[in-house]
Motif scaffolding. Structure first.
Motif, PDB file in Angstrom:
ATOM      1  N   ARG A  47      18.544  -6.083  -0.741  1.00  0.00           N
ATOM      2  CA  ARG A  47      18.291  -6.538  -0.771  1.00  0.00           C
ATOM      3  C   ARG A  47      17.015  -7.318  -0.812  1.00  0.00           C
ATOM      4  O   ARG A  47      16.269  -7.936  -1.487  1.00  0.00           O
ATOM      5  N   THR A  48      17.020  -7.701   0.350  1.00  0.00           N
ATOM      6  CA  THR A  48      15.710  -8.259   1.240  1.00  0.00           C
ATOM      7  C   THR A  48      14.650  -7.206   0.674  1.00  0.00           C
ATOM      8  O   THR A  48      13.044  -7.367   0.353  1.00  0.00           O
ATOM      9  N   LEU A  49      14.766  -5.781   1.035  1.00  0.00           N
ATOM     10  CA  LEU A  49      14.212  -4.744   0.941  1.00  0.00           C
ATOM     11  C   LEU A  49      13.105  -4.807  -0.357  1.00  0.00           C
ATOM     12  O   LEU A  49      12.015  -4.524  -0.490  1.00  0.00           O
ATOM     13  N   ASN A  50      14.229  -5.293  -1.082  1.00  0.00           N
ATOM     14  CA  ASN A  50      13.704  -5.451  -3.220  1.00  0.00           C
ATOM     15  C   ASN A  50      12.883  -6.064  -3.366  1.00  0.00           C
ATOM     16  O   ASN A  50      11.762  -5.748  -4.090  1.00  0.00           O
ATOM     17  N   LEU A  51      12.911  -7.413  -2.356  1.00  0.00           N
ATOM     18  CA  LEU A  51      12.576  -8.681  -2.597  1.00  0.00           C
ATOM     19  C   LEU A  51      10.913  -8.662  -1.856  1.00  0.00           C
ATOM     20  O   LEU A  51      10.058  -8.480  -3.082  1.00  0.00           O
ATOM     21  N   ALA A  52      10.399  -7.212  -1.021  1.00  0.00           N
ATOM     22  CA  ALA A  52       9.467  -7.344  -0.663  1.00  0.00           C
ATOM     23  C   ALA A  52       8.788  -6.152  -0.919  1.00  0.00           C
ATOM     24  O   ALA A  52       7.084  -6.226  -1.021  1.00  0.00           O
ATOM     25  N   ILE A  89       4.425  -3.059   6.775  1.00  0.00           N
ATOM     26  CA  ILE A  89       3.800  -2.427   6.863  1.00  0.00           C
ATOM     27  C   ILE A  89       2.427  -1.309   4.836  1.00  0.00           C
ATOM     28  O   ILE A  89       2.166  -1.598   5.311  1.00  0.00           O
ATOM     29  N   LYS A  90       3.506  -1.216   4.643  1.00  0.00           N
ATOM     30  CA  LYS A  90       2.813  -0.566   2.825  1.00  0.00           C
ATOM     31  C   LYS A  90       2.405  -2.168   1.840  1.00  0.00           C
ATOM     32  O   LYS A  90       1.709  -2.048   1.741  1.00  0.00           O
ATOM     33  N   ASN A  91       3.286  -3.099   2.288  1.00  0.00           N
ATOM     34  CA  ASN A  91       3.003  -4.409   1.537  1.00  0.00           C
ATOM     35  C   ASN A  91       1.433  -4.382   2.420  1.00  0.00           C
ATOM     36  O   ASN A  91       0.318  -5.259   1.691  1.00  0.00           O
ATOM     37  N   LEU A  92       0.950  -4.391   3.838  1.00  0.00           N
ATOM     38  CA  LEU A  92      -0.278  -4.778   4.208  1.00  0.00           C
ATOM     39  C   LEU A  92      -1.650  -4.194   3.983  1.00  0.00           C
ATOM     40  O   LEU A  92      -2.422  -4.140   3.503  1.00  0.00           O
ATOM     41  N   ALA A 134      -0.933   2.394  16.018  1.00  0.00           N
ATOM     42  CA  ALA A 134      -2.040   2.718  15.791  1.00  0.00           C
ATOM     43  C   ALA A 134      -1.979   2.665  14.642  1.00  0.00           C
ATOM     44  O   ALA A 134      -3.281   1.873  13.748  1.00  0.00           O
ATOM     45  N   THR A 135      -0.867   2.606  13.410  1.00  0.00           N
ATOM     46  CA  THR A 135      -1.162   2.075  12.471  1.00  0.00           C
ATOM     47  C   THR A 135      -1.204   0.958  11.466  1.00  0.00           C
ATOM     48  O   THR A 135      -2.244   0.422  10.894  1.00  0.00           O
ATOM     49  N   ILE A 136      -0.899  -0.005  12.710  1.00  0.00           N
ATOM     50  CA  ILE A 136      -1.043  -1.802  12.836  1.00  0.00           C
ATOM     51  C   ILE A 136      -2.044  -1.851  13.087  1.00  0.00           C
ATOM     52  O   ILE A 136      -2.989  -2.874  12.688  1.00  0.00           O
ATOM     53  N   ILE A 137      -3.101  -1.144  14.164  1.00  0.00           N
ATOM     54  CA  ILE A 137      -4.115  -1.630  14.435  1.00  0.00           C
ATOM     55  C   ILE A 137      -4.838  -1.135  13.339  1.00  0.00           C
ATOM     56  O   ILE A 137      -6.029  -1.668  13.358  1.00  0.00           O
ATOM     57  N   THR A 138      -4.857  -0.415  12.435  1.00  0.00           N
ATOM     58  CA  THR A 138      -5.986   1.123  12.085  1.00  0.00           C
ATOM     59  C   THR A 138      -5.906  -1.015  10.448  1.00  0.00           C
ATOM     60  O   THR A 138      -7.113  -1.294  10.431  1.00  0.00           O
ATOM     61  N   LEU A 139      -4.926  -1.325  10.351  1.00  0.00           N
ATOM     62  CA  LEU A 139      -4.429  -2.134   9.323  1.00  0.00           C
ATOM     63  C   LEU A 139      -5.329  -3.364   9.483  1.00  0.00           C
ATOM     64  O   LEU A 139      -5.987  -4.034   8.673  1.00  0.00           O
ATOM     65  N   TYR A 140      -4.810  -3.893  10.626  1.00  0.00           N
ATOM     66  CA  TYR A 140      -5.700  -4.839  11.108  1.00  0.00           C
ATOM     67  C   TYR A 140      -6.988  -5.847  11.484  1.00  0.00           C
ATOM     68  O   TYR A 140      -7.548  -5.538  10.862  1.00  0.00           O
TER      69      TYR A 140
END
Length: 722
Positions: A47-52, A89-92, A134-140
């Motif tokens: 349910r938390t993931l559904n809200l996100a 990561i999808k939200n970012l 690596a994905t987090i650094i790229t998105l940042y």
């Protein structure tokens, strides 16, 4: 009061009516997540993931924050951490300028929190965090312009803990950060953002594969070279060759070689004298370089480095030495506006240098002690002087610089417990006392009447009433109402400086008396000119230190300070000294036995002496009782023996045997009447002889004594006439 888990799950089925109680219950009541069953755990996470995933911004924000809270539980993080990371990561990745900025900040903060919870746990780091870094650094890096402060701080932390993973992204991040430095608006950035940029650039040497300490040192020396190249621009405006020390300082600093021009961080300056405002680019460039150099020297590194403190202090000395008070302008610089702007840039450079030295003192502390005299000498150059005195007007104009200077000196003095040579400090003391003097408007300069008599055709016009002097009458009669108040920051800085001076340096009498006078005036003013009649803590500490560290003062401030403070527990120690009780020595058992034996021996000796004395007295009494010794000798005998003889003599006399004298004369009768009550003090030998001779001795006594001596008859009646 926490919300039950069943109610939380029910609220999370749709849009939560109140998300704050849910977050508070999950965060503070650890028993909810610790005792959660596996089915309830799956329901909570799903349910938390559904809200996100929701397109509703409120639901997405609520789901993102719930992910952060439930990620605090190790069981949920281990089982569902991969799914939680994927959703954040999808939200970012899907964020754009049309979405509320709070969604971005909440997502980044949640990612950082989960990374901190996983970091240090080998299995979770290997399975969840490392594949996503690596994905987090790229998105940042992509979203850097949306929230630069938060993202730059996040990247700085990733560089610190994951330098190997960050290595492919180092050049890209460096280019972005240096691009910020090239902006003309960079000086208007918030201070926290500027500091974050400086510190992140300073941490980039950590991503080097080999010898990061060498890269760090090269960057520091490159900054010093670039600082020197900017300072050489002043050669176009000032005669720097007039001061040989400045020329020597330029020679001591390294310069860029022709093949090293690419190492410069900042581009070349374009300054046009016809546009005076462009001259301020010099001070702006020096400020950026000094702050960047400060970040390299003060921010922590994960490797050991060799800090060139001497080189850095030489660069700061050069910055402070370029001062228009000691250097003349070149002949082609005649415009007063240009001259004032150049002077203003030198003042700004000095203030940035003072801040830099202050930070060095905080970080390196005792390592600066060998350079302390040199630091005091080039800081003293900043004090504005005119005709061998401090220029008060210029001092007030540069009040910010002066307060920073005093704060820096206070920090340097805190590195030592005592400073024997007070000569480098005297100018700073005078500067501090001038800053806190009452600032009263000068009525003489403002009240000068204007000359309104105009000569026309050789005749004087009629004097008109000077209406401009009417407002100045209040200035003359109520001058105290026009006094300018001293800024609180200035007063606080001056008191901190004086506190460091009093506890560290023994000043000469002149400066010492001036400081004491200021302290007493401030204390009395603070005590009697506020409703609570209280003295600020800083001023109180300063006055107590003035009592504890009197210096060469012959007259103590203790009575004055005590009358101001009243019953202060520390001052009462001086007013009513409490001495410790005297020590009590407890004798041992053997010492007591010896002492008792000595007392017993002394008593026995005294008894023997008393017995001997009594024996001697008894023998003397026996000898004197014999009739052969009728006359008393004039030898000194004990008073006890004399009294005993008297008792024996007068107690054994028979009244019938006493000779009766004829009452012929009054003198004789009085003499005989005084014979019986003879006192111990006034009795003489002759009187005793007469009394004893007047006793009639019977023949029986004579016979008993066995003596042939016969008492002759005394003719008393004829003795006087003869």
């Amino acid at each position: 009061m926490s919300v039950p888990l069943s109610l939380i799950l029910k609220e999370l089925e749709g849009t939560p009516s109140a998300i704050i109680p849910i977050l508070s219950s999950l965060y503070y009541d650890k028993s909810i997540l610790n005792g959660i069953s596996k089915p309830d755990s799956k329901h909570l996470v799903s349910r938390t993931l559904n809200l996100a995933r929701s397109a509703n911004e409120y639901n997405k924000w609520a789901g993102t924050n719930i992910i952060r809270v439930i990620g605090d539980n190790y069981t949920i993080l281990a089982n569902e951490g991969f799914n939680l990371f994927n959703q954040l990561i999808k939200n970012l990745e899907s964020y754009n300028e049309t979405i509320n900025i709070k969604i971005l900040t909440s997502t980044i903060e949640s990612l950082n929190y989960l990374c901190d919870k996983i970091r240090g746990k080998p299995t979770l780091t290997r399975e969840i965090l490392t594949p996503k870094l690596a994905t987090i650094i790229t998105l940042y890096l992509e979203k850097l312009h949306y929230s630069p402060l938060l993202i730059i701080r996040s990247l700085k932390k990733l560089i610190k803990f994951h330098p190997t993973t960050f290595r492919p992204f180092g050049n890209k991040l460096r280019a972005k950060l240096i691009g910020f430095l090239h902006l003309n608006e960079f000086t208007n950035f918030p201070t926290p953002l500027k500091n974050a940029i400086y510190q992140t650039i300073a941490t980039l040497p950590a991503i080097e594969k080999t010898d990061p300490e060498i890269k760090w040192e090269l960057d520091v020396r490159s900054l010093v070279k670039e600082l020197k190249s900017v300072l050489t621009i002043y050669q176009e405006f000032l005669n720097l060759n007039d001061d040989s020390s400045i020329v020597k300082l330029f020679e001591n600093l390294p310069s860029f070689e022709e093949n090293q021009q690419s190492e410069r961080i900042l581009p070349d300056l374009a300054i046009d004298v016809n546009e005076p405002q462009s001259v301020f680019q010099i001070s702006t460039r020096i400020e950026i370089l000094l702050n960047l150099l400060k970040a390299y020297l003060t921010y922590e590194t994960q490797f050991s480095v060799k800090v060139p403190l001497g080189l850095v202090l030489t660069a700061n000395e050069l910055v402070c030495s370029i001062n228009v008070r000691f250097l003349s302008f070149k002949g082609d610089i005649r415009d007063d506006q240009i001259r004032k702007i150049i002077k203003a840039t030198t003042v700004l450079n000095s203030m940035n240098s003072v801040k830099f030295v202050k930070e060095l003192a905080f970080v390196y502390k005792g390592s600066l002690l060998p350079h302390l005299d040199n630091i005091f000498s080039f800081l003293e150059v900043i004090v504005p002087f005119k005709n061998k005195k401090i220029d008060y007007d210029e001092l007030i104009i540069q009040e910010l610089v002066s307060t920073e200077l005093l704060s820096c000196v206070s920090t340097l003095l805190s590195l030592v417990s005592y400073l024997s040579d007070y000569s480098p400090i005297l100018r700073f003391v005078d500067l501090a006392l001038l800053l806190v003097e009452p600032r009263v408007v000068d009525s003489q300069t403002l009240a000068k009447p204007a000359n309104i008599n105009v000569i026309s055709n050789g005749k004087k016009n009629k004097k008109k009433k000077n209406n401009s002097s009417i407002p100045l009458s209040d200035l003359l009669s109520h001058q105290h109402l026009f006094a300018e108040s001293i800024p609180p920051t200035t007063s606080k800085t001056v008191r901190e400086f004086l506190n460091a001076i009093i506890t560290t340096v023994s000043l000469p009498p002149t400066q010492h008396y001036r400081i004491m006078r200021y302290l007493i005036i401030e204390a009395v003013h603070a005590r009697h000119y506020n409703n609570e009649h209280l003295i600020p803590a800083g001023l109180k500490s300063l006055l107590i230190n003035a009592v504890l560290f009197p210096g060469y003062e012959k007259i103590s401030l203790l009575p004055i300070v005590s009358s101001i403070f009243g019953d202060d527990p520390l001052l009462s120690v001086f007013n009513n000294p409490r001495f410790p009780p005297l020590p009590i020595y407890i004798k041992s058992a053997s010492a007591k036995i010896l002492e008792e034996q000595e007392v017993e021996d002394e008593d026995e000796d005294e008894d023997e002496v008393v017995a001997e004395v009594k024996d001697e007295i008894a023998e003397n009494e026996n000898e004197e009782s014999q009739p052969k010794r009728r006359k008393l000798e004039t030898n000194i005998v004990p008073a006890e023996a004399v009294s005993e003889d008297k008792e024996k003599i007068f107690s054994e006399v028979n009244p019938d045997t006493v000779i009766q004298f004829a009452p012929s004369t009054a003198k004789k009768s009085s003499f005989v009447g005084e014979a019986s009550p003879i006192s111990e003090e006034t009795q003489h030998t002759s009187d005793a002889t007469i009394v004893s001779s007047g006793v009639a001795v019977s023949n029986e006594d004579i016979e008993e004594d066995g003596s042939d001596f016969e008492m002759p008859e005394i003719n008393v009646g004829d003795s006087d006439e003869e």
